[in-house]
Design an enzyme around this catalytic site. Structure first.
Site, PDB file in Angstrom:
ATOM      1  CB  THR A  56     -11.030   8.599 -11.162  1.00  0.00           C
ATOM      2  OG1 THR A  56      -9.935   8.257 -10.333  1.00  0.00           O
ATOM      3  CG2 THR A  56     -12.259   8.837 -10.318  1.00  0.00           C
ATOM      4  CD  GLU A  63      -2.990   1.273   0.490  1.00  0.00           C
ATOM      5  OE1 GLU A  63      -3.135   0.419  -0.395  1.00  0.00           O
ATOM      6  OE2 GLU A  63      -3.774   2.229   0.627  1.00  0.00           O
TER       7      GLU A  63
END
Ligand SMILES: *[C@@H]1O[C@H](CO)[C@@H](O)[C@H](O)[C@H]1NC(C)=O
Ligand SMILES: *[C@@H]1O[C@H](CO)[C@@H](O)[C@H](O)[C@H]1NC(C)=O
Ligand SMILES: *[C@@H]1O[C@H](CO)[C@@H](O)[C@H](O)[C@H]1NC(C)=O
Ligand SMILES: *[C@@H]1O[C@H](CO)[C@@H](O)[C@H](O)[C@H]1NC(C)=O
Length: 570
Positions: A561, A427
């Site tokens: 997006t 992440e």
């Protein structure tokens, strides 16, 4: 008698002739200007032409599918859909490990709406019919069961719904699945949601409130309890939003305006992001990058962060996509200009080459952040969307240097995947910057980080994988734009790793630690969460990489997006 009378009366015929000639010439000239000037201008500034984005030789888009791989991705979508259908139908998401359910997006069935455009592309008609019926009959947008987040609701719900109409109009969805009547009903419901979200822009500046109360039709601040519970969060005088919240509504709303003829949607979204595009606080040494967060009462920045990472990302993403969607708008040249400046700042001010470490000799390019006077040598998985965006804009504007920058940054993202024991990237990670001028504020601290740095050239800050799509997304752009086979191979490696480590009996789950060595015969440490972007984006882009290049072509479509498709204007 005054002389001029005489002169007049005795006017020389030659003078008269000259006068008449002059008058003729003048009127011809005026006529010429009146009728020819527009064309002369048009010749100088030709009407924008739709540029080709995908590799030129794929104009006809045939014979490029990877049949076996494409089917494997489709199977993963099938497993995802039916796991959710069995245990969590109607809830926002399934908990893929326990088989429980949870609502985090107002309980309107985020999974169903968000994944519907993937089902449409994959031609999963039975599943799409079930989803459409749920959308038309069972969602009640008037009943949100709490405050509504206009950003998440716009990109996930509104974007998907608008895209379904576009896909039907382009005949990607056949009328046997969506009849004209269903299309009308869907558009009506979509517009209802769009109208419900408009109070978000009813702030002193037009910048969006963080939440909307659907009962009172007013914008409100973040729920105050969030700040009370988390004292580490900065507390601002007025509500403040990041550039992504202010600047990622324009595609969804302008397509809704195109479909309905109501200019309110595009108008408000444009008014919101105007504060970013024509930002008064842009500094000359990094034009195009805006400071965030931004006070929605005054439009002044209250923080000094500048980057393409979480919270800012999709504003920059939408600059180039808005100029593709609205090429005939007088603002389009500004959007393009801002995007170019932001892309150049990404190159000169944010990108950073890592120093090789004791056991790892190679050096990769990563994207850091600016916070006031500091350079933060830290990147999150979310920023891996940027390589694809640079490839898209670089190709559209014929800027080979930005295409190459995108490829170099994508290679950095790939390293974060390929070097881990699971084959999946973390992440957040950090590196030691090679440049002494921008060496960053972070250093490895724990023994684990020191050893990671020595062996991989970066260390992990947050080791989770949350089923995020950005790496796959950029590989999709890279493959369709350059046609280099290696991108397909990288995508396959990443997909196989997800299939191996994330698949559960109920769907797919995130990982607690991508650096944990898999133990044979044992389940990995899963995170019992599966956000809707797994089906909406990660699987969609993976599948598109192995599908015929004519499907979902970048010459015809703009991807939002959240991975929803809008038609490019002719
Ligand atoms: C695409 O197809 C058209 C008509 O079938 C043909 O004229 C053209 O040459 C083809 N283009 C490419 C790049 O193969
Ligand atoms: C919306 O506002 C009304 C009136 O102030 C309030 O009673 C209600 O609780 C609010 N809704 C939410 C979800 O906070
Ligand atoms: C960004 O990079 C340019 C070119 O190297 C430099 O002139 C400028 O000062 C930098 N700006 C910031 C904010 O670091
Ligand atoms: C960065 O460079 C400065 C000056 O050269 C030095 O004082 C600082 O310790 C360096 N920081 C890191 C993280 O290496």
């Amino acid at each position: 008698m005054p002389p001029y009378y005489r002169r007049n009366r005795n006017r020389n015929p030659i003078t008269t002739f000259k006068f008449v000639c002059a008058a003729f010439i003048l009127s011809f000239y005026l006529l010429y200007i009146a009728f020819h000037k527009p064309q002369a201008v048009a010749r100088k500034y030709p009407k924008p032409q739709r540029t080709r984005i995908q590799l030129e030789k794929w104009k006809n888009g045939t014979g490029k599918a990877g049949q076996m791989r494409k089917e494997r991705v489709r199977k993963a979508m099938h497993h995802t859909f039916w796991g959710y259908r069995k245990k969590a139908w109607g809830f926002d998401d399934i908990m893929p490990v326990s088989g429980n359910v949870y609502n985090s997006r107002n309980g309107w069935g985020a999974f169903i709406v968000d994944t519907s455009t993937t089902l449409a592309l994959m031609g999963m008609w039975e599943e799409l019919r079930l989803s459409l019926d749920f959308i038309l009959d069972d969602i009640d947008f008037d009943n949100p069961g709490g405050l509504v987040d206009p950003f998440e609701t716009t990109i996930r719900y509104l974007g998907a719904l608008v895209s379904l109409t576009e896909l039907a109009d382009a005949k990607v969805i056949p009328t046997s699945v969506m009849s004209a009547e269903k299309r009308q009903k869907l558009l009506k419901k979509t517009e209802h949601l769009g109208r419900r979200l408009l109070p978000a822009y009813n702030s002193p500046t037009g910048l969006p409130w963080p939440r909307v109360n659907f009962t009172t039709h007013t914008g409100v601040a973040d729920p105050p309890t969030v700040h009370k519970l988390d004292p580490s969060k900065p507390h601002y005088k007025n509500p403040a939003v990041g550039p992504a919240r202010a600047g990622s509504n324009i595609l969804e709303n302008c397509v809704l305006t195109k479909l309905t003829g109501n200019s309110d949607y595009c108008g408000h979204a444009t008014g919101s992001w105007a504060h970013l595009v024509w930002n008064r606080w842009i500094v000359d040494d990094a034009p195009g990058l805006v400071d965030g967060p931004i006070d929605i009462f005054t439009a002044e920045p209250v923080g000094r962060q500048k980057h393409w990472d979480a919270g800012h990302d999709s504003y920059y993403e939408y600059l180039i996509k808005a100029s593709l969607l609205l090429p005939h708008s007088p603002n389009a040249k500004w959007y393009t200009k801002r995007w170019v400046h932001a892309a150049e700042a990404l190159r000169h001010n944010l990108s950073s080459r890592a120093k090789p470490s004791s056991n790892y000799a190679e050096s990769h390019l990563y994207m850091g952040k600016i916070n006031g006077p500091w350079y933060l040598n830290e990147q999150s998985h979310l920023a891996c969307f940027a390589p694809g965006n640079l490839l898209l804009g670089g190709r559209h504007l014929n800027r080979g240097d930005l295409v190459i920058l995108g490829q170099a940054l994508l290679e950095g993202c790939r390293h974060s995947y390929q070097t881990t024991p699971t084959g999946i990237g973390p992440e957040v990670w950090s590196w030691s910057a090679a440049s002494p001028y921008r060496n960053g504020t972070f250093t490895p601290t724990s023994p684990r980080q020191i050893s990671e740095f020595a062996n991989h050239g970066f260390w992990v800050v947050d080791p989770q994988y949350k089923l995020r799509p950005e790496y796959m997304e950029s590989l999709f752009y890279a493959w369709r734009i350059t046609g280099e086979q290696r991108y397909r191979e990288w995508a396959w490696q990443a997909f196989e790793a997800m299939e191996t480590h994330c698949k559960t009996p109920n769907g797919f789950a995130g990982l607690k630690d991508v650096m944990a060595k898999p133990v044979k015969g044992e389940n990995p440490a899963w995170v019992d969460e599966s956000e809707s972007f797994w089906g909406a984006e990660t699987l969609k882009y993976a599948w598109l990489i192995f599908e015929d290049v004519g499907v979902g072509s970048l010459d015809e479509w703009i991807y939002s997006t959240e991975g929803h498709l809008f038609r490019r204007p002719p």
